[in-house]
Scaffold this motif. Structure first.
Motif, PDB file in Angstrom:
ATOM      1  N   LYS A   1     -12.982  49.533  75.478  1.00 20.73           N
ATOM      2  CA  LYS A   1     -13.938  50.495  76.278  1.00 20.73           C
ATOM      3  C   LYS A   1     -13.719  51.682  75.549  1.00 20.73           C
ATOM      4  O   LYS A   1     -14.769  52.472  75.363  1.00 20.73           O
ATOM      5  CB  LYS A   1     -13.350  50.675  77.524  1.00 20.73           C
ATOM      6  N   ALA A   2     -12.838  52.047  74.928  1.00 22.96           N
ATOM      7  CA  ALA A   2     -12.780  53.198  74.227  1.00 22.96           C
ATOM      8  C   ALA A   2     -13.357  53.245  72.937  1.00 22.96           C
ATOM      9  O   ALA A   2     -13.315  54.213  71.845  1.00 22.96           O
ATOM     10  CB  ALA A   2     -11.310  53.763  74.100  1.00 22.96           C
ATOM     11  N   GLY A   3     -13.760  52.037  72.380  1.00 19.44           N
ATOM     12  CA  GLY A   3     -14.572  52.087  71.249  1.00 19.44           C
ATOM     13  C   GLY A   3     -13.917  51.440  70.084  1.00 19.44           C
ATOM     14  O   GLY A   3     -14.424  50.997  68.863  1.00 19.44           O
ATOM     15  N   ALA A   4     -12.582  50.919  70.263  1.00 21.69           N
ATOM     16  CA  ALA A   4     -11.838  50.208  69.191  1.00 21.69           C
ATOM     17  C   ALA A   4     -12.187  49.071  68.786  1.00 21.69           C
ATOM     18  O   ALA A   4     -12.828  48.151  69.792  1.00 21.69           O
ATOM     19  CB  ALA A   4     -10.228  50.293  69.666  1.00 21.69           C
ATOM     20  N   VAL A   5     -12.150  48.602  67.789  1.00 24.36           N
ATOM     21  CA  VAL A   5     -12.554  47.332  67.315  1.00 24.36           C
ATOM     22  C   VAL A   5     -11.157  46.567  67.076  1.00 24.36           C
ATOM     23  O   VAL A   5     -10.316  46.666  66.179  1.00 24.36           O
ATOM     24  CB  VAL A   5     -13.085  47.241  65.750  1.00 24.36           C
ATOM     25  N   LEU A   6     -11.074  45.344  67.717  1.00 25.33           N
ATOM     26  CA  LEU A   6      -9.553  44.853  68.096  1.00 25.33           C
ATOM     27  C   LEU A   6      -9.845  43.440  66.890  1.00 25.33           C
ATOM     28  O   LEU A   6     -10.744  42.654  67.071  1.00 25.33           O
ATOM     29  CB  LEU A   6      -9.148  44.073  69.342  1.00 25.33           C
ATOM     30  N   VAL A   7      -8.763  43.248  66.363  1.00 23.42           N
ATOM     31  CA  VAL A   7      -8.795  42.133  65.144  1.00 23.42           C
ATOM     32  C   VAL A   7      -7.445  41.396  65.366  1.00 23.42           C
ATOM     33  O   VAL A   7      -6.181  41.990  65.370  1.00 23.42           O
ATOM     34  CB  VAL A   7      -8.792  42.947  63.598  1.00 23.42           C
ATOM     35  N   ASP A   8      -7.634  40.129  65.479  1.00 25.51           N
ATOM     36  CA  ASP A   8      -6.298  39.250  65.914  1.00 25.51           C
ATOM     37  C   ASP A   8      -5.563  39.368  64.568  1.00 25.51           C
ATOM     38  O   ASP A   8      -5.997  38.892  63.566  1.00 25.51           O
ATOM     39  CB  ASP A   8      -6.467  38.182  66.640  1.00 25.51           C
ATOM     40  N   VAL A   9      -4.146  39.585  64.522  1.00 28.96           N
ATOM     41  CA  VAL A   9      -3.423  39.368  63.303  1.00 28.96           C
ATOM     42  C   VAL A   9      -2.039  38.509  63.631  1.00 28.96           C
ATOM     43  O   VAL A   9      -1.549  38.589  64.487  1.00 28.96           O
ATOM     44  CB  VAL A   9      -3.033  40.650  62.953  1.00 28.96           C
ATOM     45  N   GLU A  10      -2.115  37.455  62.592  1.00 29.67           N
ATOM     46  CA  GLU A  10      -1.138  36.455  62.517  1.00 29.67           C
ATOM     47  C   GLU A  10      -0.004  37.035  61.825  1.00 29.67           C
ATOM     48  O   GLU A  10      -0.091  37.546  60.725  1.00 29.67           O
ATOM     49  CB  GLU A  10      -1.664  35.273  62.155  1.00 29.67           C
ATOM     50  N   TYR A  11       1.141  36.976  62.370  1.00 31.32           N
ATOM     51  CA  TYR A  11       2.358  37.293  61.498  1.00 31.32           C
ATOM     52  C   TYR A  11       3.599  36.507  62.235  1.00 31.32           C
ATOM     53  O   TYR A  11       3.734  36.821  63.579  1.00 31.32           O
ATOM     54  CB  TYR A  11       2.795  38.820  61.714  1.00 31.32           C
ATOM     55  N   SER A  12       4.302  35.981  61.584  1.00 32.65           N
ATOM     56  CA  SER A  12       5.700  35.523  61.934  1.00 32.65           C
ATOM     57  C   SER A  12       6.547  35.934  60.750  1.00 32.65           C
ATOM     58  O   SER A  12       6.582  35.588  59.691  1.00 32.65           O
ATOM     59  CB  SER A  12       5.706  33.979  62.263  1.00 32.65           C
TER      60      SER A  12
END
Length: 512
Positions: free
Chosen positions: A310-321
């Motif tokens: 809602k604040a305008g951020a663009v969310l990107v799922d990041v894979e990390y193990s």
């Protein structure tokens, strides 16, 4: 085991004799004052209340046990510093592994109960020069939680067991446990904690406050009881991101005795731009693998993600193990550095009494087994005494640097074209158990990456699970401290979750 010395009548007399000219003690700040001056004046009004709260809630009542000692004249000193520096008389509690001239610096250990060096750590000297007042010292997990891997966070032989103000039968986490609990309980404007791996961010999250672990090198480590030359740093713990940034501004600086501080890229004012910070169009990496296995924490995190969107951020799922090599190298590096750095610190202390090496501390603990080793042992200290292979250390350190930086945070940011990485900081506070030790359940959080890399990590409250606080972690690249703080301030404004207030009583299920 507190040792406080003030009385309400004496405090009132001192305060009455040091009124600020043109500013009545019981009055609100004048309307024409600037926002910063009004904030500073309001803090001066609160300074004496902090003392009274410590007396009522730390020494008595629920006995939060977060404060080891305090200065009853701190409100007087605060009034004298209204126009000084960026802090203007604000009061700060200091974790008891950071040297201050007033009191012994014990790291929670009876071996250092008389470690009165009579000197300020450079970060404390900077804070005072910037108008800060040292209100007192806070309890911590003994030796910053490096003595044993079966310890109970929040306990030290000097200070006893700190309690979580949100649920006094619950844990305070990390080694900056007293600092986190004290800020949550309203015992000071802010506090200073230290972190090697999670010891600012976990207690901040679990106690429902803001905690910031700066990039290693932003703040001096001289005259701070050490663990790691590559991971240790002091940092601010406060109720808001702005206050944390203000305290960081006051304590950040170069120190010739700590060469990494000479390489740091600082900004003059870490509060600059926080009030207008925006997440609009900012790409943020979501570490899905660090959300953990608890549905309640996952749901809370999803609400935070919705606020960010809602604040305008663009969310990107990041894979990390994390690769197994990371864990295989991490502890040997800490133990090697612990032996070297603690030996150096102890040998260089003023005076002739007390331990001069880690081996001396081990012997002291054996000789004082009932007081020091009743609840957990010192197996990590014993391992550190045998960790002296310099070639293996150099190889392990290179592995850590590669996996946490170039193939860790740097790669995740670049490959996903994101500016920050986020995850829940930790789960809700667990029931304190001195017999069985800590209970870090749920595999929640990724703060270890920022800790090992030496990169900035901010935790901001994002709500609660059954009235127990949980924080949101925001991590960035090296020296991106100001950017991380601005992102935290923007999230703080966008947050929709209702934050719980401390109850100062044992935990009860929500609705009871």
């Amino acid at each position: 085991m507190t040792s406080h010395h003030s009385a309400r009548a004496a405090l009132a007399l001192l305060l009455a004799s040091t009124a600020i000219p043109g500013f009545a003690q019981s009055a609100a700040p004048p309307a024409e004052a600037t926002a910063e001056t009004r904030a500073a004046m309001n803090e001066l009004l609160a300074a004496d209340e902090y003392i009274l709260r410590i007396q009522a809630l730390d020494d008595n009542g629920p006995r939060i046990n977060a404060v080891i000692d305090y200065d009853p004249t701190a409100p007087v000193k605060a009034r004298q510093l209204l126009g000084t520096g960026v802090l203007r008389g604000r009061t700060v509690l200091v974790k008891d592994n950071v040297e201050t001239a007033e009191w012994p610096t014990t790291a929670g250990s009876l071996a250092l109960k008389d470690n009165a060096t009579g000197r300020d750590a450079p970060l404390i000297a900077l804070m005072r020069a910037n108008g800060g007042v040292v209100l007192g010292k806070t309890n911590l997990s003994e030796w910053a939680n490096i003595r044993s891997d079966s310890s109970t966070s929040g306990w030290s032989a000097v200070g006893g067991l700190s309690r979580n103000p949100h649920a006094i039968d619950r844990n305070t986490c990390g080694s900056s446990s007293g600092s986190g609990a004290a800020v949550a309980a309203g015992f000071a404007w802010a506090a200073i904690g230290t972190e090697t791996n999670g010891s600012i961010t976990c207690p901040a999250s679990i106690n429902g406050i803001v905690g910031f672990k700066p990039s290693v090198g932003i703040v001096s480590r001289t005259h701070v009881v050490p663990i790691s030359s590559t991971q240790d740093t002091a940092g601010p713990m406060a109720r808001t991101v702005y206050d944390a940034a203000l305290l960081l501004t006051a304590i950040a600086g170069e120190d010739k005795a700590d060469p990494v501080t000479l390489q740091a890229k600082r900004v003059k004012d870490y509060t600059a731009g926080l009030d207008t910070a925006s997440l609009d169009g900012v790409r943020i990496g979501v570490l899905r693998g660090a959300v953990g296995s608890r549905p309640d924490v996952s749901a809370l995190f999803e609400d935070a993600l919705a606020d960010l969107t809602k604040a305008g951020a663009v969310l990107v799922d990041v894979e990390y193990s994390p690769p197994g090599e990371l864990w295989q190298a991490s502890l040997p590096v800490l133990l090697y550095e612990l032996r070297a750095e603690l030996d150096k610190y102890l040998a260089g202390r003023p005076g002739s009494d007390g331990p001069r090496s880690l081996a001396d501390v081990v012997s002291f603990n054996i000789a004082n087994e009932r007081e020091e080793l009743r609840w957990f042992g010192q197996e990590l200290f014993l391992q550190a005494l045998d960790t002296d292979d310099a070639e293996a250390y150099a190889k392990n350190l290179a592995t850590l640097r590669r996996l946490s930086r170039a193939e860790g945070i740097d790669k995740l940011l670049k490959d996903n074209d994101v500016t920050f990485l986020i995850a829940p900081t930790a789960g809700p506070a667990w029931s304190t158990d001195l017999v069985n030790g800590d209970n870090f359940a749920g595999r929640i959080g990724a703060g270890y990456l920022a800790a090992i890399a030496g990169y900035p990590h901010l935790t901001v409250p994002m709500g609660a699970v059954e009235r127990l606080p949980v924080g949101l972690s925001i991590m960035g690249g090296q020296w991106q401290d100001h950017a991380v703080l601005k992102a935290g301030a923007a999230y703080e404004k966008a947050r929709s979750a209702k934050l719980p207030a401390p109850t100062f009583r044992p935990w009860r299920p929500a609705g009871e």
